[in-house]
Design an enzyme around this catalytic site. Structure first.
Site, PDB file in Angstrom:
ATOM      1  CG  ASP A 140      -1.691   1.191   1.483  1.00  0.00           C
ATOM      2  OD1 ASP A 140      -2.650   1.355   0.708  1.00  0.00           O
ATOM      3  OD2 ASP A 140      -1.390   1.987   2.396  1.00  0.00           O
ATOM      4  CD  GLU A 181      -2.337   2.763  -3.354  1.00  0.00           C
ATOM      5  OE1 GLU A 181      -3.489   3.199  -3.486  1.00  0.00           O
ATOM      6  OE2 GLU A 181      -1.721   2.825  -2.270  1.00  0.00           O
TER       7      GLU A 181
HETATM    8  C1  GLC Z   1      -3.803   3.621  -0.094  1.00  0.00           C
HETATM    9  C2  GLC Z   1      -5.075   2.850   0.071  1.00  0.00           C
HETATM   10  C3  GLC Z   1      -6.113   3.751   0.657  1.00  0.00           C
HETATM   11  C4  GLC Z   1      -5.617   4.200   2.007  1.00  0.00           C
HETATM   12  C5  GLC Z   1      -4.261   4.862   1.894  1.00  0.00           C
HETATM   13  C6  GLC Z   1      -3.622   5.037   3.233  1.00  0.00           C
HETATM   14  O1  GLC Z   1      -3.905   4.635  -1.036  1.00  0.00           O
HETATM   15  O2  GLC Z   1      -5.472   2.273  -1.127  1.00  0.00           O
HETATM   16  O3  GLC Z   1      -7.354   3.142   0.768  1.00  0.00           O
HETATM   17  O4  GLC Z   1      -6.540   5.080   2.586  1.00  0.00           O
HETATM   18  O5  GLC Z   1      -3.363   4.103   1.133  1.00  0.00           O
HETATM   19  O6  GLC Z   1      -3.215   3.810   3.752  1.00  0.00           O
END
Ligand code: GLC
Ligand code: CA
Length: 589
Positions: free
Chosen positions: A232, A302
């Site tokens: 993440d 991500e």
């Molecule tokens: C990422 C996740 C999101 C979350 C953020 C903080 O972007 O996909 O849902 O709020 O990280 O962890």
């Protein structure tokens, strides 16, 4: 580890005005790995299936649905965060990396889930949140008190004192809070950094014990049998040590306290971040080697980063980092205005800009963005799935997008996503992610078959009585299209074949895949609002005169098996077709 080269994006040549070869396909010796041929399906566990009537989806509920994935043709599921958490950011605020949150079940439930999915031949990928923990994590509680070895586990800084007043160390802003990324801690008499919520303090990756402890938690889950991780918010891992202020972005429509009002050159995509991903990749590979694991342990990351920086998360052939960073171009660059040339750019730019030997991926939606059917015309859902599932690369599907489900309107008084709550009733609709997280509509029974409780955690989409999974098994539907595509995707032409792309007109985009003497397939999508007639022989004069409809979008007016003249293919607005050169079902897909 397979180290053969993939010939994607190597050869560029033109054999007609509007047609380009983008990829020659796989080398004959290359054996694609599970994560390459699979569809990866994102399960927002909270909204998938509730087994105990508390209105919250859980692991037992999810395990009951194993067959659904099997029938759909999914090769791996990625579970949105399930670790122990106060749920301020629905699991992205972890208070214990080695426990399952009670609302989702227990470790025993998780172990059973893993057994069941593995039995069905489906891999399980966990969402892993490395950038921050919850402030309720033991590490943070001890760090506040400067208890060794946790003292430097987080990014602590002294205040700047101006005119006798205390100020944060610099101008950095938080993603969700509308304001400073620094929070004063009375007890420790220092500020801590939180790029997200106040209750999500950033870990300090310059502290070697943090790096070690994160590896330990990875091993903990690998030891239970998980097949990989989705890391993440990876681009947030490191910040510049000298704490320079960030410059203004100059983006219109943002207030000074909004995250997007700054250009995040010092808090995102720092050089050390790429190294960290490489370290995780090596760690997973080493683990698999030592334990003689039969399958590759997989990493996807991500990052909503600029294109060139995103590509760097792949690493290089000699020092690979992630198997892939998510390709968010369909989310960030493709919208209602986009034409066939824009679509061509989305497809071609990723494949051509990947570092050598890397593998593409196609993401249409996730839990942080409006759903694909709402961002674009719901009628385009089948066409977009054709693109996503039939291009070379891994397909990543957000739960219920296979049904073409749209966002659910969530009123202010029902809003629970802090990203929405923090900006207030006037602006929450722009920031809240609740509309894309509504429970899966299984059927037309109470709570859409999601839960038999009296209350559900987010409203059910009111169209569930008609738009639900069960109903879609009974007529020509998005679900049926999706299943057909998932199956066809396994055929040699799509696993190994080349790729040509075509812009037939301003609004009609297409591509073809061929592989030796296997059938050639054409995918055509009309993004426009008018009827269009396409001449495929213009694009490729070696085609037979007659092509067969293999798969058709629900609104196309065609059905599987229809025979069409290659010179004269009429397409209604927002429709899409998969055509084949084969009159019989040679490939059996
Ligand atoms: C990422 C996740 C999101 C979350 C953020 C903080 O972007 O996909 O849902 O709020 O990280 O962890
Ligand atoms: Ca439950």
């Amino acid at each position: 580890m397979i180290k053969a080269t993939i010939c994607l994006g190597l050869l560029i040549s033109y054999y007609s005005v509007n047609s380009e070869i983008i990829s020659k396909g796989l080398n004959s010796t290359y054996v694609p790995d599970w994560w390459q041929t699979s569809i990866i399906y994102q399960v927002y566990v909270r909204s998938f299936k509730d087994s105990n009537g508390d209105g919250i989806g859980d692991l037992i509920g999810l395990t009951q649905k194993t067959d659904y994935f099997k029938n759909l043709g999914v090769g791996a599921i990625w579970l949105s965060p399930i670790f122990q958490s106060p749920q301020l950011d629905f699991g992205y605020d972890i208070s214990n990396y080695k426990e399952i949150d009670k609302s989702y079940g227990s470790l025993a439930d998780f172990d059973r889930l893993l057994i069941e999915f593995h039995k069905a031949g489906i891999k399980v990928i966990l969402d892993f949140v490395p950038n921050h923990t919850s402030d309720e994590h033991e590490w943070f509680i001890k760090s506040v008190k400067k208890i060794a070895p946790f003292t430097d586990f987080y990014v602590w800084k002294d205040p700047v004192i101006k005119d006798g007043e205390r100020h944060p160390p610099n101008n950095w802003l938080s993603v969700f809070n509308s304001g400073s990324a620094w929070e004063w801690n009375e007890e420790r008499q220092q500020y801590y950094l939180h790029q997200f919520l106040v209750k999500q303090p950033d870990l300090n990756y310059r502290c070697p014990t943090v790096v070690e402890d994160i590896k330990n938690t990875l091993s903990f889950w690998l030891g239970r049998g998980v097949d990989g991780f989705r890391f993440d918010a990876t681009n947030y891992l490191f910040e510049r040590e000298d704490l320079l202020d960030e410059p203004k972005s100059g983006k219109p429509d943002y207030e000074d306290t909004d995250y997007d009002s700054l250009n995040h050159i010092h808090t995102l995509d720092q050089p050390e971040t790429y190294d960290m991903v490489r370290v995780w990749r090596e760690y997973l590979e080493k683990y698999a080697e030592i334990k003689q694991e039969p399958f590759t342990k997989f990493i996807m990351v991500e990052c909503y980063s600029p294109f060139d920086k995103t590509m760097m998360y792949y690493g290089t052939p000699s020092a690979p980092a992630a198997h892939f960073p998510f390709n968010f171009q369909f989310i960030g660059k493709f919208n209602h205005q986009s034409n066939a040339h824009d679509l061509r750019d989305v497809v071609v730019s990723w494949i051509r800009n990947m570092p050598e030997g890397m593998w593409p991926n196609w993401v249409l939606g996730n839990h942080d963005n409006s759903r694909i059917a709402s961002r674009l015309d719901p009628m385009l859902v089948d066409g977009l799935h054709m693109i996503q599932l039939l291009l070379p690369g891994t397909a990543v599907t957000y739960y219920a997008d296979e049904l073409g489900v749209e966002d659910t309107y969530v009123r202010w008084d029902q809003t629970i996503d802090t990203a929405g709550l923090n900006v207030g009733p006037r602006r929450y609709e722009k920031f809240s992610r609740d509309p894309a997280r509504s429970p899966f509509p299984w059927d037309d029974s109470i709570n859409a078959g999601f839960s038999n409780g009296s209350k559900v955690w987010l409203p059910i989409n009111p169209r569930y009585w008609r738009d639900n999974m069960m109903a879609q098994t009974k007529f020509k539907s998005h679900l049926k299209t999706y299943k057909q595509l998932a199956r066809l995707r396994q055929s040699p032409t799509f696993v190994r074949g080349d790729l040509h792309v075509y812009a037939f007109s301003k609004w009609v985009f297409g591509f073809s895949r061929s592989y030796y003497d296997h059938p050639t397939y054409f995918v055509i999508i009309n993004l426009g609002s008018e009827m269009e007639t396409i001449n495929l022989l213009n694009a490729r004069n070696t085609l037979p005169d007659i092509l067969k409809v293999k798969i058709s979008s629900i609104n196309s007016g065609y059905v599987t098996g229809n025979l069409l003249h290659s010179e004269y293919i009429t397409m209604r607005p927002k429709t899409a077709l998969v055509l084949t050169t084969s009159r019989i079902n040679e490939d059996n897909y």
